[in-house]
Write a protein that holds these residues in place. Sequence first.
Motif, short mmCIF file in Angstrom:
data_model
loop_
_atom_site.label_atom_id
_atom_site.label_comp_id
_atom_site.label_asym_id
_atom_site.label_seq_id
_atom_site.Cartn_x
_atom_site.Cartn_y
_atom_site.Cartn_z
N LYS A 37 40.84 -23.48 -8.84
CA LYS A 37 40.98 -23.55 -10.30
C LYS A 37 41.98 -22.52 -10.79
O LYS A 37 42.84 -22.79 -11.62
CB LYS A 37 39.62 -23.30 -10.97
N LEU A 38 41.84 -21.31 -10.26
CA LEU A 38 42.75 -20.23 -10.63
C LEU A 38 44.18 -20.59 -10.26
O LEU A 38 45.10 -20.45 -11.07
CB LEU A 38 42.31 -18.95 -9.91
N ALA A 39 44.37 -21.10 -9.04
CA ALA A 39 45.70 -21.45 -8.57
C ALA A 39 46.28 -22.57 -9.41
O ALA A 39 47.48 -22.59 -9.72
CB ALA A 39 45.65 -21.86 -7.10
N PHE A 40 45.44 -23.52 -9.83
CA PHE A 40 45.91 -24.64 -10.64
C PHE A 40 46.47 -24.15 -11.96
O PHE A 40 47.56 -24.55 -12.38
CB PHE A 40 44.75 -25.62 -10.87
N VAL A 41 45.72 -23.27 -12.62
CA VAL A 41 46.17 -22.73 -13.91
C VAL A 41 47.47 -21.96 -13.72
O VAL A 41 48.43 -22.11 -14.49
CB VAL A 41 45.09 -21.83 -14.54
N SER A 42 47.55 -21.15 -12.66
CA SER A 42 48.78 -20.37 -12.41
C SER A 42 49.97 -21.29 -12.18
O SER A 42 51.07 -21.00 -12.66
CB SER A 42 48.59 -19.46 -11.21
N SER A 43 49.75 -22.39 -11.46
CA SER A 43 50.89 -23.28 -11.18
C SER A 43 51.35 -23.97 -12.45
O SER A 43 52.54 -24.19 -12.65
CB SER A 43 50.52 -24.29 -10.10
N LEU A 44 50.40 -24.30 -13.34
CA LEU A 44 50.80 -24.88 -14.62
C LEU A 44 51.66 -23.90 -15.40
O LEU A 44 52.66 -24.26 -16.02
CB LEU A 44 49.56 -25.22 -15.46
N GLN A 45 51.24 -22.62 -15.35
CA GLN A 45 51.97 -21.60 -16.11
C GLN A 45 53.37 -21.40 -15.56
O GLN A 45 54.31 -21.21 -16.31
CB GLN A 45 51.21 -20.28 -16.08
N SER A 46 53.48 -21.45 -14.21
CA SER A 46 54.80 -21.20 -13.65
C SER A 46 55.74 -22.36 -13.96
O SER A 46 56.96 -22.21 -13.90
CB SER A 46 54.71 -20.95 -12.15
N SER A 47 55.18 -23.52 -14.32
CA SER A 47 56.06 -24.60 -14.75
C SER A 47 56.24 -24.58 -16.26
O SER A 47 56.64 -25.55 -16.87
CB SER A 47 55.51 -25.96 -14.28
N GLY A 48 55.91 -23.47 -16.88
CA GLY A 48 56.24 -23.28 -18.30
C GLY A 48 55.17 -23.68 -19.29
O GLY A 48 55.41 -23.65 -20.49
N SER A 49 53.98 -24.04 -18.82
CA SER A 49 52.94 -24.45 -19.76
C SER A 49 52.19 -23.23 -20.29
O SER A 49 52.06 -22.23 -19.60
CB SER A 49 51.94 -25.37 -19.08
N HIS A 50 51.73 -23.34 -21.52
CA HIS A 50 50.83 -22.35 -22.08
C HIS A 50 49.42 -22.94 -22.05
O HIS A 50 49.16 -23.94 -22.72
CB HIS A 50 51.22 -21.99 -23.50
N VAL A 51 48.56 -22.33 -21.27
CA VAL A 51 47.31 -23.00 -20.92
C VAL A 51 46.11 -22.44 -21.67
O VAL A 51 45.94 -21.22 -21.78
CB VAL A 51 47.05 -22.86 -19.40
N LEU A 52 45.31 -23.34 -22.20
CA LEU A 52 43.99 -22.99 -22.71
C LEU A 52 42.98 -23.48 -21.68
O LEU A 52 42.96 -24.65 -21.33
CB LEU A 52 43.72 -23.68 -24.05
N MET A 53 42.18 -22.56 -21.17
CA MET A 53 41.15 -22.94 -20.21
C MET A 53 39.81 -22.94 -20.93
O MET A 53 39.48 -21.98 -21.62
CB MET A 53 41.14 -21.94 -19.05
N VAL A 54 39.06 -24.00 -20.77
CA VAL A 54 37.73 -24.07 -21.36
C VAL A 54 36.74 -24.22 -20.20
O VAL A 54 36.82 -25.19 -19.45
CB VAL A 54 37.60 -25.27 -22.32
N GLY A 55 35.88 -23.26 -20.05
CA GLY A 55 34.94 -23.32 -18.94
C GLY A 55 33.67 -22.58 -19.26
O GLY A 55 33.53 -22.03 -20.35
N ASP A 56 32.75 -22.58 -18.32
CA ASP A 56 31.50 -21.91 -18.65
C ASP A 56 30.98 -21.01 -17.54
O ASP A 56 30.35 -20.01 -17.80
CB ASP A 56 30.41 -22.91 -19.02
N GLY A 57 31.24 -21.36 -16.31
CA GLY A 57 30.55 -20.67 -15.23
C GLY A 57 31.37 -19.58 -14.58
O GLY A 57 32.53 -19.36 -14.93
#
Lengths: 66, 799
Positions: B669-689
Amino acid sequence: MYVMFILIAFSLAVSLIFLAAYFWSVRSGQFDDKYTPSVRILFDDKGTHKKTETDAESVGNHEENQ
Amino acid sequence: MEKSLLCFHCGEACPDHSIAIGDKSFCCHGCKTVFEILNTNELCDYYNIEETPGITPKQDLVSDRFAYLDDETVRQQVLEFSDAKTEKVTFHTPAMHCVSCIWLLEKLHDMDQRIYSSLVNFPRKEVSITYNPAEMKLSETAALISSLGYEPLVSLDTVSKREQSTAEKKLYLKIGLAGFAFGNVMILSFPEYLSRSGAVDPVFKMVFGYLSLVFSLPILIYATKDYYASAWASLKSKTINIDVPVTLGIGMLFFRSAWEILTQTGVGYLDSFTGLVFFLLVGRLFQQKTYEVLSFERDYKSFFPLSITRKINNVEAVVSVSKLKPGDRIVVRNQELIPADSVLLKSDAFIDYSFVSGESNPVAKKAGDFIYAGGRQSGTTIELEVIKEPSQSYLTQLWNNEVFNKPRVSTLNKLANQVSHYFTFGVLAIAIVAALYWFQFDTAKGIKVFTAVLIVACPCALALSSPFALGTALRIFGRQGLYMKNTEAVEALSKINTIVMDKTGTLTEARQEIIEFSGDSLSGIERQMVRSLVHHSTHPLSQKIFQALDIAPSMTIENFEEVSGQGIRGESQGHLLKLGSGKWLGLKPEQIDAEDMKTRVYLSIDGKPKGFFLIANIFRKGLRPLLNDLLKRFKLYLLSGDSEREKPALVNLFGNESDLYFRQTPEEKLAFVSSLQSSGSHVLMVGDGLNDAGALRASEVGIAITDDVSAFSPASDGILTGKNLHLLGTFIRMSKATTQVIVASFVISIIYNVVGVGFAVAGKLSPLVSAILMPASSISVVAFTTFTTTLRARMMKLT
């Protein structure tokens, strides 16, 4: 007119006392909880038990600040 | 009459009249005990303050549950003050909810004389207890408030909170000081405002000037310290933030005034100087709305128990978790967390990993199986052997990732800082050009004009518009159940373009499930038999079915047998009942629904299939409109730690299968968010656990969803109550609207600056003009931003 200097000195002294009082109130934690005391004052304490609780409290606070 | 039988203590419905004192009925023995404690101590006023104020105390009270608190290392971390006669401890008690709770918790002394006093801080939901350590143990204080229904939550992350409160105290001191100086300097400047030049007695003028200077010195040295530090830090990193021009303006104001006063050439602008600082600090206080009950900075330690029962040579002792070593034997009871990666030694376990992995169904484990830390045992007491130290376990490894070890720097540039970059250079250019122009005629005037431009261009209004607009939005969000950590997070929320969501506990309700029976309708006797059968099993699914069936008296079950991983069987009144997987019941494949995405528990009586219990997660309300809305505006991804069994339902909701990812580990999950960011996305993560903790931290904005805001949620930028998830789209809209308001207020404040610079360049900036222009611009900008932000919120129905 130079009597104004006495007035100014006096008013300054008064305002400095209030500033000091304000500083004391902030440091003693009166701004930490702005809700509970407003409720606490409304409880009837049936006159039985001691009201020295707050004293013990502030002693604790001073110790812990060190 | 039966229906309205409510517990005298907590107001919950009572099953019958069996638990009662006189005419007062109670729902459970716990409530009755609390009533008895109150009654014997003549504290029944409690019930007069609010009707049925109580909380149902926890049932499974194990007497040594708090024994770990008496461990010396734990004691030192928990106690605030300790000597031979007095000890003071502060417990966090989330169950506190009303005025009666305050009353009761402050009467502990009347219940137990060993307690000297207790004091409640309601906004923080904390109770501070001072007691006599010679007679009372720390664990006993915890047990006492727990027996009243206020379960104390002990964690070791209270240190950061104290730091936060001293920072707030300092701000109060600074505001007091600045306000004091502002008022006095204003009064001393008054004669100068009202008279024509030269009309004030020069002696007065001199004395007033020096006095003003004395008042201003502490402001320069103490109250504005944070601005210098921030400006300096920004210059060091070769950027210009809003505090650079502010510091420039403040410095110019003071030194020009000091020079005028000391050389007796004028009265200076000290009234503007002190007023400016006062307004700036008030803005900072407004921005610093903090939710004291909530903590946004938790790591795994907050979620793990502080202590665990360790078994050495068959002697059980409670020890602090940090002392666990590989090879230790530990005992974990029902609903306790497993603190370290271990191997199961004794009895079967059902481990609920929902918090760690997002997998929503408990996993059955047999002796010899490996169990990861973070799972919650449900069922019987189990024994484990520790394999790795708690800090080295699979889950806690996540916190060794670099995102947790470096301070979080927002990649998004703040609006105010973007503007201040151009602003500062613009103002400097104007000041230099104007000074050069005046130098041709008069050198002294040139210097005066140069400083005057810098003074009047101090972006006070600019610096205030962001705090007030974002602070207002922060408060509006808070009223709607979204608690943002700070105003930066609100601003960052307006800039996101990609949303990543977790499933279990985020899109679905955490603890609620639908349980329904489909198939032949069951007769009353059959329901009774099934209920009696599942009563014998500790399997979580059995317990769910047990709770779902109506209350019926228990029947005897003979020849009960539990086949691990398959099901349970037993005989009742001559009928053979079997409950379990379709395969185990001998159903043909075509009888088992192929699209088996939900958990089904099949039932057969005397070998005849009757149907199945369906257990499914419930999606949160308003999810479909929310996702439809978000899909139009953002790129949406789903990252679930769960299996694919609910995939069809989710594809239906998300519309696109390729954006759904299942069986994701916390690292993935962490790596997924980081890869989105490196492609220029600004990410909002919504999670609970805890499994989302890495992704929440790595994303630009991480929002933790929780059903109980005072419960633990992972470190995040915001905490959103689950029932308001459907407002997420509106929250993002509102944050965008807020940044529009800020831009508009920038325009207004720049207009003020242009007018002020006009005066300054012409060499006509009198103290009076400055004293009017500066507060007027600040106040009007503050009024404008607060009003328009509230208006926008009202238009979105957020207030």
